[in-house]
Scaffold this motif. Structure first.
Motif, PDB file in Angstrom:
ATOM      1  N   ARG A 181       0.845  -1.203   0.000  1.00  0.00           N
ATOM      2  CA  ARG A 181       0.000   0.000   0.000  1.00  0.00           C
ATOM      3  C   ARG A 181       0.877   1.249   0.000  1.00  0.00           C
ATOM      4  N   LYS A 182       0.526   2.208  -0.855  1.00  0.00           N
ATOM      5  CA  LYS A 182       1.313   3.436  -0.995  1.00  0.00           C
ATOM      6  C   LYS A 182       0.591   4.675  -0.462  1.00  0.00           C
ATOM      7  N   ARG A 183      -0.747   4.596  -0.350  1.00  0.00           N
ATOM      8  CA  ARG A 183      -1.520   5.758   0.094  1.00  0.00           C
ATOM      9  C   ARG A 183      -2.529   5.331   1.172  1.00  0.00           C
ATOM     10  N   PRO A 184      -2.029   4.897   2.334  1.00  0.00           N
ATOM     11  CA  PRO A 184      -2.942   4.514   3.421  1.00  0.00           C
ATOM     12  C   PRO A 184      -3.498   5.745   4.124  1.00  0.00           C
ATOM     13  N   ALA A 185      -4.640   5.570   4.767  1.00  0.00           N
ATOM     14  CA  ALA A 185      -5.277   6.667   5.500  1.00  0.00           C
ATOM     15  C   ALA A 185      -5.809   6.144   6.825  1.00  0.00           C
ATOM     16  N   MET A 186      -5.926   7.057   7.788  1.00  0.00           N
ATOM     17  CA  MET A 186      -6.523   6.734   9.084  1.00  0.00           C
ATOM     18  C   MET A 186      -7.707   7.659   9.289  1.00  0.00           C
ATOM     19  N   ILE A 187      -8.854   7.122   9.684  1.00  0.00           N
ATOM     20  CA  ILE A 187     -10.066   7.917   9.875  1.00  0.00           C
ATOM     21  C   ILE A 187     -10.298   8.116  11.371  1.00  0.00           C
ATOM     22  N   LEU A 188     -10.315   9.390  11.800  1.00  0.00           N
ATOM     23  CA  LEU A 188     -10.386   9.730  13.221  1.00  0.00           C
ATOM     24  C   LEU A 188     -11.074  11.071  13.421  1.00  0.00           C
ATOM     25  N   ASP A 189     -11.623  11.250  14.618  1.00  0.00           N
ATOM     26  CA  ASP A 189     -12.063  12.571  15.071  1.00  0.00           C
ATOM     27  C   ASP A 189     -10.864  13.226  15.746  1.00  0.00           C
ATOM     28  N   MET A 190     -10.209  14.150  15.074  1.00  0.00           N
ATOM     29  CA  MET A 190      -8.965  14.726  15.587  1.00  0.00           C
ATOM     30  C   MET A 190      -9.185  15.728  16.720  1.00  0.00           C
ATOM     31  N   ILE A 211       6.630   5.023   3.309  1.00  0.00           N
ATOM     32  CA  ILE A 211       5.360   5.515   2.768  1.00  0.00           C
ATOM     33  C   ILE A 211       5.315   7.023   2.979  1.00  0.00           C
ATOM     34  N   GLU A 212       5.202   7.766   1.915  1.00  0.00           N
ATOM     35  CA  GLU A 212       5.251   9.222   2.010  1.00  0.00           C
ATOM     36  C   GLU A 212       3.927   9.804   2.497  1.00  0.00           C
ATOM     37  N   ASN A 213       4.043  10.981   3.142  1.00  0.00           N
ATOM     38  CA  ASN A 213       2.839  11.719   3.525  1.00  0.00           C
ATOM     39  C   ASN A 213       2.029  12.081   2.283  1.00  0.00           C
ATOM     40  N   HIS A 214       0.710  12.143   2.439  1.00  0.00           N
ATOM     41  CA  HIS A 214      -0.138  12.612   1.346  1.00  0.00           C
ATOM     42  C   HIS A 214      -1.345  13.316   1.956  1.00  0.00           C
ATOM     43  N   PRO A 215      -2.057  14.137   1.201  1.00  0.00           N
ATOM     44  CA  PRO A 215      -3.127  14.970   1.769  1.00  0.00           C
ATOM     45  C   PRO A 215      -4.258  14.190   2.436  1.00  0.00           C
ATOM     46  N   LYS A 216      -4.469  12.948   2.034  1.00  0.00           N
ATOM     47  CA  LYS A 216      -5.584  12.177   2.585  1.00  0.00           C
ATOM     48  C   LYS A 216      -5.126  11.147   3.627  1.00  0.00           C
ATOM     49  N   MET A 217      -3.930  11.318   4.185  1.00  0.00           N
ATOM     50  CA  MET A 217      -3.466  10.333   5.168  1.00  0.00           C
ATOM     51  C   MET A 217      -4.326  10.367   6.428  1.00  0.00           C
ATOM     52  N   MET A 246     -11.962   7.072  -5.254  1.00  0.00           N
ATOM     53  CA  MET A 246     -11.124   6.841  -4.077  1.00  0.00           C
ATOM     54  C   MET A 246      -9.662   6.997  -4.478  1.00  0.00           C
ATOM     55  N   ASP A 247      -8.917   7.840  -3.757  1.00  0.00           N
ATOM     56  CA  ASP A 247      -7.495   7.984  -4.074  1.00  0.00           C
ATOM     57  C   ASP A 247      -6.618   7.594  -2.885  1.00  0.00           C
ATOM     58  N   VAL A 248      -7.103   6.616  -2.102  1.00  0.00           N
ATOM     59  CA  VAL A 248      -6.277   5.947  -1.096  1.00  0.00           C
ATOM     60  C   VAL A 248      -6.397   4.445  -1.358  1.00  0.00           C
ATOM     61  N   ASP A 249      -5.426   3.680  -0.869  1.00  0.00           N
ATOM     62  CA  ASP A 249      -5.480   2.233  -1.098  1.00  0.00           C
ATOM     63  C   ASP A 249      -5.581   1.426   0.196  1.00  0.00           C
ATOM     64  N   ALA A 250      -5.749   2.121   1.333  1.00  0.00           N
ATOM     65  CA  ALA A 250      -5.966   1.441   2.615  1.00  0.00           C
ATOM     66  C   ALA A 250      -6.593   2.433   3.586  1.00  0.00           C
ATOM     67  N   ILE A 251      -7.529   1.958   4.416  1.00  0.00           N
ATOM     68  CA  ILE A 251      -8.184   2.801   5.416  1.00  0.00           C
ATOM     69  C   ILE A 251      -8.164   2.075   6.755  1.00  0.00           C
ATOM     70  N   PHE A 252      -7.710   2.790   7.780  1.00  0.00           N
ATOM     71  CA  PHE A 252      -7.628   2.250   9.137  1.00  0.00           C
ATOM     72  C   PHE A 252      -8.568   3.043  10.034  1.00  0.00           C
ATOM     73  N   SER A 253      -9.586   2.376  10.570  1.00  0.00           N
ATOM     74  CA  SER A 253     -10.485   2.975  11.559  1.00  0.00           C
ATOM     75  C   SER A 253     -10.152   2.385  12.918  1.00  0.00           C
ATOM     76  N   PHE A 254     -10.076   3.238  13.947  1.00  0.00           N
ATOM     77  CA  PHE A 254      -9.752   2.735  15.283  1.00  0.00           C
ATOM     78  C   PHE A 254     -11.008   2.225  15.982  1.00  0.00           C
ATOM     79  N   ASN A 255     -11.917   1.675  15.195  1.00  0.00           N
ATOM     80  CA  ASN A 255     -13.163   1.141  15.740  1.00  0.00           C
ATOM     81  C   ASN A 255     -13.793   0.225  14.709  1.00  0.00           C
ATOM     82  N   ASP A 256     -14.144  -0.985  15.110  1.00  0.00           N
ATOM     83  CA  ASP A 256     -14.695  -1.954  14.165  1.00  0.00           C
ATOM     84  C   ASP A 256     -16.049  -1.533  13.608  1.00  0.00           C
TER      85      ASP A 256
END
Length: 340
Positions: A181-190, A211-217, A246-256
């Motif tokens: 994966r080259k463009r992973p993202a994490m979904i969170l309430d910051m 893995i480089e930073n990208h705007p949708k990380m 979709m321009d990410v290839d992985a999404i990580f949510s800290f909640n199932d």
């Protein structure tokens, strides 16, 4: 008309514990404070509970727990249930207080438990709460306190079980890296206090692995106020950040629960999981294995946390005193088909 201990404490702006000590309970207060309590007691016709006083110096077979018994994110509730089962197995009666974000409310809960002469206190807390001066003073006066926190707090005078999540977060990032994966993202309430540090651990591990930073990380989302909103907030975030392709290839949510809704939204769009986008959740919800594809997730090690809490409590109750202990439980990533 006579008043009770809670009311006399409120009048004097002191804790119920202070009132209890003024009338002979074990503990230390200044003579000036003791004098003020006695004078107020005479003025307002306060009479201490002699039955409770007679219990001092003996065990009451009671333990107080301040915890997320009703947890929107479904992470703390299983730990609470495990602890309750273990403590009641030792024939303890357990007083339960729902964890409140306001440390002053937590202090009032501790004060209430001290007034009931509990043998020990267990609490879930964040670092800033464990550093609160009033809370520290109350803990110093308690017979035994075990806190569960995401990191160690050196100033805290009780025992701490450090419930480390960073290892699991780094493992998720590492898995995304080794699966290309080259463009992973994490979904969170910051805006939530603990979430920026979660993203930091994820981002730093991604960078370390090339893995480089990208705007949708980071996919910022609104905080759900009720359990019913958890899925909706995740879905809204996906739609807001990705109105088109979709321009990410992985999404990580800290909640199932959130991850389930992310998967449904992607599948409704015709996005293949994991071929197009890998998805990982967290908390190891029992439904994760039954999902299609089965959801990769994080194991919070519920039983290990409860075991350490039980061990520390029983040790302190049997032999009070000694230096505070620190134990660490590392959460772990569970690989499943949704993130292959």
């Amino acid at each position: 008309m006579a008043i009770n201990q809670r009311e006399i404490a409120k009048i004097l702006n002191v804790s119920q514990y202070t009132v209890s000590v003024a009338f002979g309970s074990e503990g230390r207060i200044s003579e000036e404070v003791r004098r003020k309590v006695i004078e107020a007691a005479k003025k307002y016709d306060y009479r201490p509970n002699r039955l409770a006083s007679g219990l001092r110096g003996t065990t009451t077979r009671t333990i107080g727990i301040i915890w997320n018994f009703v947890d929107l994110w479904a992470g703390d509730t299983p730990i609470a249930m495990d602890m309750l089962d273990r403590l009641q197995g030792h024939d303890y009666t357990v007083y339960q207080f729902q964890l409140h974000p306001d440390v002053e409310v937590i202090c009032r809960n501790i004060d209430e438990m001290l007034s009931r002469n509990v043998d020990a206190i267990v609490m879930r807390a964040i670092p800033s709460q464990l550093m609160n001066p009033r809370l520290i003073r109350l803990v110093e006066s308690a017979p035994a306190v075990v806190a569960v926190c995401r990191e160690d707090v050196e100033l805290f005078p009780g025992d701490i079980v450090v419930h480390d999540r960073d290892q699991a977060i780094r493992q998720v990032a590492g898995h995304f890296a080794v699966t290309g994966r080259k463009r992973p993202a994490m979904i969170l309430d910051m805006s939530e206090e603990s979430n920026p540090s979660k993203f930091k651990a994820f981002q730093e591990e991604c960078l370390r692995l090339g893995i480089e930073n990208h705007p949708k990380m980071i996919l910022d989302m609104d905080r759900p106020a009720t359990p019913e909103q958890i899925g909706a907030r995740h879905t809204e975030a996906i739609r807001r950040h990705f109105p088109g392709k979709m321009d990410v290839d992985a999404i990580f949510s800290f909640n199932d629960i959130g991850a389930f809704h992310v998967m449904r939204e992607l599948q409704d769009r015709g996005v293949r999981i994991p071929e197009d986008v890998a998805v990982s959740g967290f908390n190891d919800n029992v439904l994760g294995k039954l999902w299609r594809p089965p959801l990769a997730t994080g194991d919070r090690k519920h039983h290990e946390v409860a075991q350490h809490v039980e061990d520390l409590l029983m040790k302190r109750i049997r032999a009070p005193g000694g230096s505070p202990e620190r134990r660490v439980v590392h959460m772990e990533f569970i690989r499943r088909e949704s993130a292959c």
